[in-house]
Structures are given as structure tokens and as C-alpha cells.
Design a protein around this motif. Structure first.
Motif, PDB file in Angstrom:
ATOM      1  N   ILE A   1       0.838  -1.207   0.000  1.00 24.12           N
ATOM      2  CA  ILE A   1       0.000   0.000   0.000  1.00 24.12           C
ATOM      3  C   ILE A   1       0.871   1.256   0.000  1.00 24.12           C
ATOM      4  CG2 ILE A   1      -1.631   1.352   1.376  1.00 24.12           C
ATOM      5  CD1 ILE A   1      -2.824  -1.401   2.270  1.00 24.12           C
ATOM      6  N   LEU A   2       1.881   1.282   0.856  1.00 22.98           N
ATOM      7  CA  LEU A   2       2.760   2.457   0.934  1.00 22.98           C
ATOM      8  C   LEU A   2       3.523   2.677  -0.370  1.00 22.98           C
ATOM      9  CD1 LEU A   2       4.122   1.970   4.554  1.00 22.98           C
ATOM     10  CD2 LEU A   2       2.515   3.721   3.771  1.00 22.98           C
ATOM     11  N   ASP A   3       3.959   1.594  -1.010  1.00 25.52           N
ATOM     12  CA  ASP A   3       4.678   1.713  -2.286  1.00 25.52           C
ATOM     13  C   ASP A   3       3.808   2.348  -3.368  1.00 25.52           C
ATOM     14  OD1 ASP A   3       7.051   0.621  -1.313  1.00 25.52           O
ATOM     15  OD2 ASP A   3       6.543  -1.417  -1.959  1.00 25.52           O
ATOM     16  N   LYS A   4       2.507   2.137  -3.296  1.00 28.22           N
ATOM     17  CA  LYS A   4       1.587   2.655  -4.311  1.00 28.22           C
ATOM     18  C   LYS A   4       0.997   4.013  -3.949  1.00 28.22           C
ATOM     19  CE  LYS A   4       0.454  -1.968  -5.790  1.00 28.22           C
ATOM     20  NZ  LYS A   4      -0.516  -3.050  -5.759  1.00 28.22           N
ATOM     21  N   SER A   5       1.247   4.481  -2.741  1.00 28.83           N
ATOM     22  CA  SER A   5       0.660   5.742  -2.278  1.00 28.83           C
ATOM     23  C   SER A   5       1.415   6.940  -2.824  1.00 28.83           C
ATOM     24  CB  SER A   5       0.686   5.805  -0.744  1.00 28.83           C
ATOM     25  OG  SER A   5      -0.097   4.786  -0.206  1.00 28.83           O
ATOM     26  N   SER A   6       0.693   7.853  -3.460  1.00 28.65           N
ATOM     27  CA  SER A   6       1.338   9.088  -3.889  1.00 28.65           C
ATOM     28  C   SER A   6       1.480   9.984  -2.671  1.00 28.65           C
ATOM     29  CB  SER A   6       0.523   9.772  -4.978  1.00 28.65           C
ATOM     30  OG  SER A   6      -0.748  10.103  -4.491  1.00 28.65           O
ATOM     31  N   GLY A   7       2.539  10.758  -2.633  1.00 30.31           N
ATOM     32  CA  GLY A   7       2.786  11.645  -1.509  1.00 30.31           C
ATOM     33  C   GLY A   7       3.734  11.072  -0.481  1.00 30.31           C
ATOM     34  N   LEU A   8       4.171   9.819  -0.671  1.00 27.11           N
ATOM     35  CA  LEU A   8       5.148   9.199   0.217  1.00 27.11           C
ATOM     36  C   LEU A   8       6.341   8.744  -0.609  1.00 27.11           C
ATOM     37  CD1 LEU A   8       2.828   6.955   2.428  1.00 27.11           C
ATOM     38  CD2 LEU A   8       3.819   9.164   3.031  1.00 27.11           C
ATOM     39  N   ASP A   9       7.544   9.088  -0.175  1.00 26.55           N
ATOM     40  CA  ASP A   9       8.769   8.696  -0.862  1.00 26.55           C
ATOM     41  C   ASP A   9       9.485   7.639  -0.036  1.00 26.55           C
ATOM     42  OD1 ASP A   9       8.374  10.635  -2.869  1.00 26.55           O
ATOM     43  OD2 ASP A   9       9.351  12.164  -1.632  1.00 26.55           O
ATOM     44  N   LYS A  10       9.874   6.542  -0.676  1.00 23.99           N
ATOM     45  CA  LYS A  10      10.571   5.471   0.032  1.00 23.99           C
ATOM     46  C   LYS A  10      12.075   5.738   0.038  1.00 23.99           C
ATOM     47  CE  LYS A  10      11.130   0.552   0.507  1.00 23.99           C
ATOM     48  NZ  LYS A  10      10.822  -0.779   0.022  1.00 23.99           N
ATOM     49  N   LYS A  11      12.664   5.665   1.234  1.00 28.76           N
ATOM     50  CA  LYS A  11      14.114   5.811   1.399  1.00 28.76           C
ATOM     51  C   LYS A  11      14.546   4.712   2.361  1.00 28.76           C
ATOM     52  CE  LYS A  11      14.524  10.531   0.288  1.00 28.76           C
ATOM     53  NZ  LYS A  11      14.478  11.151  -0.687  1.00 28.76           N
ATOM     54  N   GLY A  12      15.091   3.616   1.833  1.00 29.32           N
ATOM     55  CA  GLY A  12      15.450   2.471   2.660  1.00 29.32           C
ATOM     56  C   GLY A  12      14.190   1.842   3.213  1.00 29.32           C
ATOM     57  N   GLU A  13      14.096   1.699   4.525  1.00 27.88           N
ATOM     58  CA  GLU A  13      12.905   1.150   5.176  1.00 27.88           C
ATOM     59  C   GLU A  13      11.920   2.245   5.573  1.00 27.88           C
ATOM     60  OE1 GLU A  13      12.111  -2.186   5.608  1.00 27.88           O
ATOM     61  OE2 GLU A  13      13.826  -2.403   4.276  1.00 27.88           O
ATOM     62  N   ASP A  14      12.273   3.509   5.309  1.00 23.47           N
ATOM     63  CA  ASP A  14      11.416   4.636   5.675  1.00 23.47           C
ATOM     64  C   ASP A  14      10.538   5.067   4.513  1.00 23.47           C
ATOM     65  OD1 ASP A  14      12.610   4.811   8.180  1.00 23.47           O
ATOM     66  OD2 ASP A  14      13.996   6.395   7.584  1.00 23.47           O
TER      67      ASP A  14
ATOM     68  N   ALA B   1       6.127  13.515   1.372  1.00 24.43           N
ATOM     69  CA  ALA B   1       6.682  14.489   0.438  1.00 24.43           C
ATOM     70  C   ALA B   1       6.004  15.841   0.640  1.00 24.43           C
ATOM     71  CB  ALA B   1       6.459  14.007  -0.996  1.00 24.43           C
ATOM     72  N   ASP B   2       6.757  16.905   0.402  1.00 23.91           N
ATOM     73  CA  ASP B   2       6.217  18.265   0.488  1.00 23.91           C
ATOM     74  C   ASP B   2       5.440  18.447   1.779  1.00 23.91           C
ATOM     75  OD1 ASP B   2       7.299  18.832  -2.088  1.00 23.91           O
ATOM     76  OD2 ASP B   2       5.562  17.845  -3.000  1.00 23.91           O
ATOM     77  N   GLU B   3       4.197  18.850   1.654  1.00 24.05           N
ATOM     78  CA  GLU B   3       3.345  19.065   2.827  1.00 24.05           C
ATOM     79  C   GLU B   3       2.326  17.947   2.999  1.00 24.05           C
ATOM     80  OE1 GLU B   3       3.446  21.588   5.218  1.00 24.05           O
ATOM     81  OE2 GLU B   3       5.384  21.923   4.281  1.00 24.05           O
ATOM     82  N   HIS B   4       2.597  16.770   2.459  1.00 30.07           N
ATOM     83  CA  HIS B   4       1.706  15.631   2.635  1.00 30.07           C
ATOM     84  C   HIS B   4       1.755  15.144   4.081  1.00 30.07           C
ATOM     85  CE1 HIS B   4       1.934  15.599  -1.731  1.00 30.07           C
ATOM     86  NE2 HIS B   4       0.870  14.807  -1.727  1.00 30.07           N
ATOM     87  N   ARG B   5       0.663  14.547   4.540  1.00 28.07           N
ATOM     88  CA  ARG B   5       0.583  13.956   5.872  1.00 28.07           C
ATOM     89  C   ARG B   5      -0.205  12.663   5.766  1.00 28.07           C
ATOM     90  NH1 ARG B   5       3.895  17.177   6.289  1.00 28.07           N
ATOM     91  NH2 ARG B   5       4.000  18.987   7.624  1.00 28.07           N
ATOM     92  N   ALA B   6       0.178  11.693   6.567  1.00 31.31           N
ATOM     93  CA  ALA B   6      -0.526  10.413   6.582  1.00 31.31           C
ATOM     94  C   ALA B   6      -1.269  10.248   7.901  1.00 31.31           C
ATOM     95  CB  ALA B   6       0.462   9.269   6.395  1.00 31.31           C
ATOM     96  N   SER B   7      -2.298   9.421   7.854  1.00 34.01           N
ATOM     97  CA  SER B   7      -3.016   8.996   9.056  1.00 34.01           C
ATOM     98  C   SER B   7      -3.059   7.477   9.029  1.00 34.01           C
ATOM     99  CB  SER B   7      -4.449   9.532   9.069  1.00 34.01           C
ATOM    100  OG  SER B   7      -4.451  10.937   9.144  1.00 34.01           O
ATOM    101  N   VAL B   8      -2.819   6.862  10.178  1.00 33.03           N
ATOM    102  CA  VAL B   8      -2.847   5.406  10.304  1.00 33.03           C
ATOM    103  C   VAL B   8      -4.017   5.062  11.214  1.00 33.03           C
ATOM    104  CG1 VAL B   8      -1.583   3.363  11.055  1.00 33.03           C
ATOM    105  CG2 VAL B   8      -0.342   5.276  10.020  1.00 33.03           C
ATOM    106  N   TYR B   9      -4.893   4.172  10.731  1.00 27.39           N
ATOM    107  CA  TYR B   9      -6.075   3.783  11.476  1.00 27.39           C
ATOM    108  C   TYR B   9      -5.823   2.454  12.172  1.00 27.39           C
ATOM    109  CZ  TYR B   9      -8.244   7.503   8.863  1.00 27.39           C
ATOM    110  OH  TYR B   9      -8.547   8.744   8.348  1.00 27.39           O
TER     111      TYR B   9
END
Length: 93
Positions: free
Chosen positions: A9-22, A26-34
Motif C-alpha cells: 500500500i505504501l509503495d503505491k501511495s502518492s505523496g510518500l517517498d521510500k528511502k530504505g525502510e522509511d 513528500a512536500d506538505e503531505h501527511r498520513a493517518s494510520v487507522y
């Protein structure tokens, strides 16, 4: 949810950049985890970094609070883009 599904899911999400295991917002994006159990739901908001460990998820909020959560209670993820400004944007209240 398990680690592999969350990583997919994270790999396909726009607004998140993968760096190693993190996964970094990106920019001013924010995530919420339910998170949910048998009778309640909790939301981790304003997440700017997610790190997938073998046994748990590490989620860092904008205010630098770090949450450590096992994968089992995770049932959803939302990624918000930056707030709009200018004509037609949000007014702030």
C-alpha cells in the motif's frame, strides 16, 4: 494488516517517498494510520515518517512524537496532500 500488505500500500501511495525502510511524506503531505481492536478505533494523525520493522511499525508525527505499533491493529491508511491556498482554496476555518 501484515507488513507485506502495508508495504504494498505504501509503495503505491502518492505523496510518500521510500528511502530504505522509511516512507517519508513528500512536500506538505501527511498520513493517518487507522488502528482498531474489537471495540474501538484510534487514529494516528499528522504522520510524516513511517518505518516498517520486522515486528512493528514506527510512525513519526509532525510534532516528533513517535508511535510504535504492531501490525495486527492496523486496518487503514490515508495520505493527504498539501492544503490549497489562493482562490478556491481553504479558508482556514
Amino acid at each position: 494488516m501484515d507488513r507485506k500488505l502495508l508495504a504494498d500500500i505504501l509503495d503505491k501511495s502518492s505523496g510518500l517517498d521510500k528511502k530504505g525502510e522509511d516512507y517519508l511524506a513528500a512536500d506538505e503531505h501527511r498520513a493517518s494510520v487507522y488502528l482498531g481492536g474489537s471495540s474501538s478505533t484510534t487514529v494516528l494523525t499528522e504522520i510524516v515518517r513511517l518505518t516498517l520493522h520486522e515486528t512493528h511499525l514506527e510512525a513519526e508525527a509532525k510534532d516528533r512524537t513517535i508511535h510504535y505499533v504492531t501490525y495486527e491493529p492496523v486496518f487503514g491508511l490515508a495520505v493527504r496532500g498539501p492544503r490549497e491556498s489562493g482562490p478556491g482554496g481553504r479558508t482556514g476555518f
